[in-house]
Scaffold this motif. Structure first.
Motif, PDB file in Angstrom:
ATOM      1  N   ALA A  26      23.946 -45.251  15.182  1.00  0.00           N
ATOM      2  CA  ALA A  26      23.871 -44.901  13.773  1.00  0.00           C
ATOM      3  C   ALA A  26      24.561 -45.950  12.903  1.00  0.00           C
ATOM      4  N   GLN A  27      25.681 -46.476  13.370  1.00  0.00           N
ATOM      5  CA  GLN A  27      26.402 -47.482  12.589  1.00  0.00           C
ATOM      6  C   GLN A  27      25.598 -48.775  12.488  1.00  0.00           C
ATOM      7  N   TYR A  28      24.900 -49.132  13.565  1.00  0.00           N
ATOM      8  CA  TYR A  28      24.067 -50.347  13.533  1.00  0.00           C
ATOM      9  C   TYR A  28      22.958 -50.212  12.493  1.00  0.00           C
ATOM     10  N   ILE A  29      22.257 -49.096  12.496  1.00  0.00           N
ATOM     11  CA  ILE A  29      21.177 -48.884  11.519  1.00  0.00           C
ATOM     12  C   ILE A  29      21.743 -48.815  10.104  1.00  0.00           C
ATOM     13  N   GLN A  30      22.908 -48.211   9.976  1.00  0.00           N
ATOM     14  CA  GLN A  30      23.529 -48.122   8.652  1.00  0.00           C
ATOM     15  C   GLN A  30      23.854 -49.501   8.095  1.00  0.00           C
ATOM     16  N   GLU A  31      24.371 -50.380   8.933  1.00  0.00           N
ATOM     17  CA  GLU A  31      24.739 -51.719   8.462  1.00  0.00           C
ATOM     18  C   GLU A  31      23.510 -52.605   8.256  1.00  0.00           C
ATOM     19  N   LEU A  32      22.389 -52.262   8.875  1.00  0.00           N
ATOM     20  CA  LEU A  32      21.167 -53.043   8.648  1.00  0.00           C
ATOM     21  C   LEU A  32      20.593 -52.803   7.257  1.00  0.00           C
ATOM     22  N   GLY A  33      20.537 -51.528   6.840  1.00  0.00           N
ATOM     23  CA  GLY A  33      19.852 -51.260   5.577  1.00  0.00           C
ATOM     24  C   GLY A  33      20.442 -50.164   4.729  1.00  0.00           C
ATOM     25  N   GLY A  34      21.575 -49.586   5.145  1.00  0.00           N
ATOM     26  CA  GLY A  34      22.178 -48.527   4.357  1.00  0.00           C
ATOM     27  C   GLY A  34      21.393 -47.234   4.442  1.00  0.00           C
ATOM     28  N   GLY A  35      21.828 -46.239   3.659  1.00  0.00           N
ATOM     29  CA  GLY A  35      21.176 -44.941   3.662  1.00  0.00           C
ATOM     30  C   GLY A  35      22.193 -43.825   3.713  1.00  0.00           C
ATOM     31  N   PRO A  36      21.738 -42.570   3.794  1.00  0.00           N
ATOM     32  CA  PRO A  36      22.663 -41.423   3.802  1.00  0.00           C
ATOM     33  C   PRO A  36      23.507 -41.368   5.070  1.00  0.00           C
ATOM     34  N   VAL A  37      24.740 -40.908   4.903  1.00  0.00           N
ATOM     35  CA  VAL A  37      25.708 -40.840   5.998  1.00  0.00           C
ATOM     36  C   VAL A  37      26.293 -39.438   6.062  1.00  0.00           C
ATOM     37  N   VAL A  38      26.468 -38.915   7.273  1.00  0.00           N
ATOM     38  CA  VAL A  38      27.101 -37.611   7.474  1.00  0.00           C
ATOM     39  C   VAL A  38      28.613 -37.773   7.330  1.00  0.00           C
ATOM     40  N   PRO A  39      29.288 -36.852   6.648  1.00  0.00           N
ATOM     41  CA  PRO A  39      30.745 -36.957   6.525  1.00  0.00           C
ATOM     42  C   PRO A  39      31.432 -36.918   7.889  1.00  0.00           C
ATOM     43  N   GLU A  40      32.660 -37.394   7.910  1.00  0.00           N
ATOM     44  CA  GLU A  40      33.433 -37.407   9.148  1.00  0.00           C
ATOM     45  C   GLU A  40      33.816 -35.987   9.554  1.00  0.00           C
ATOM     46  N   GLY A  41      34.010 -35.802  10.858  1.00  0.00           N
ATOM     47  CA  GLY A  41      34.458 -34.520  11.385  1.00  0.00           C
ATOM     48  C   GLY A  41      33.334 -33.703  11.971  1.00  0.00           C
ATOM     49  N   ASP A  42      33.713 -32.748  12.851  1.00  0.00           N
ATOM     50  CA  ASP A  42      32.737 -31.877  13.490  1.00  0.00           C
ATOM     51  C   ASP A  42      32.594 -30.536  12.785  1.00  0.00           C
TER      52      ASP A  42
END
Length: 278
Positions: free
Chosen positions: A136-152
């Protein structure tokens, strides 16, 4: 005499034309100099900024993203292509989908996809939670987009009553009032919510997988998402059905069938029994 006058007038005319010609020559020379200067300035600017543009085309990845790229190149590149740009007929581009989409698809086992179908099915995940975060971090750094908040635990301080109202307005049409899911068109379906975790529900709302609409922060605020998750996790998954047998919680279809098979049949036999006694 006339010839001499003509010569003088011609000479005067030529003398007048020379300054005008020289003026036009100077203007053309000045325009050429300005054009050359502009081209040199543009070339210098390109030389200065081109290394920065090249650096953006090949961004430096963080440690987690670099690990995710290594996993991607082994398990995902066949369908999604190099640099996640997609492969026609196999898989879409992942540029801009964000970490939320990757986390939902991978953590629920829908990806990697076993075969092309109308819809990806939930199955045991192939990657660990840590590997999923790296992808998920790799795809996020490629083009950005929505992110789930931290924590379970993403339902902390969620209002269950408000979440129930929001669920019935926005979710029950597809996932049914009991969260058991339901059939859609063209072989697709809304899956059951019972095995979903807090993060998977939140990621699904952000990314809108399959036929699900996207519920960004403009549609549902983060606190409203927490309310919905609290309702699903605390009520739908733990409801003891105080009213009796739940009939699978599929709604009026099973209830109507049960009424017909049990109630109407019982009334028919009761009528026959009463007729026989009379």
């Amino acid at each position: 005499m006339t010839s001499d006058n003509d010569r003088r007038r011609g000479l005067l005319a030529r003398l007048r034309e020379r300054p005008a010609a020289r003026s036009r020559g100077r203007r053309r020379l000045g325009a050429a100099v300005r054009l050359i200067a502009a081209l040199m300035l543009a070339g210098g600017a390109y030389t200065v900024f081109a290394p920065g543009a090249q650096a953006q085309d090949n961004p430096q990845l963080t440690g987690a993203a670099a690990e995710g790229k290594a996993l991607f190149d082994v398990s995902c590149v066949t369908c999604h292509g190099r640099n996640a740009q997609g492969v026609e007929g196999r898989g879409p581009s992942l540029i801009g989908v964000g970490a939320a989409s990757v986390e939902f698809q991978v953590s629920s086992g829908r990806m990697p996809l076993a075969r092309q179908e109308a819809q990806a099915h939930r199955k045991p995940p192939v990657f660990t939670d840590e590997q999923t975060r790296q992808l998920a971090q790799y795809i996020q750094e490629l083009g950005g987009g929505p992110v789930v908040p931290e924590g379970d635990d993403l339902r902390e301080d969620g209002n269950i009553a408000a979440g129930g109202e929001l669920f019935r307005i926005n979710c029950s049409q597809c996932h049914a009032f009991g969260g058991g899911g339901g059939a859609l068109s063209s072989g697709k379906f809304a899956p059951s919510l019972h095995p979903a975790t807090d993060r998977q529900i939140y990621a699904a709302m952000l990314s809108g997988p399959q036929n699900m609409p996207v519920f960004g922060d403009n549609q549902l605020r983060p606190e409203q998402k927490a309310d919905i998750i609290a309702y699903i996790q605390e009520t739908l998954k733990h409801d003891q059905d105080p009213g009796g047998f739940n009939l699978g919680r599929y709604g009026p279809s099973t209830e109507g069938l049960a009424i017909f098979l049990i109630g109407i049949v019982a009334l028919v036999f009761a009528s026959l029994w009463i007729a026989g006694k009379s």
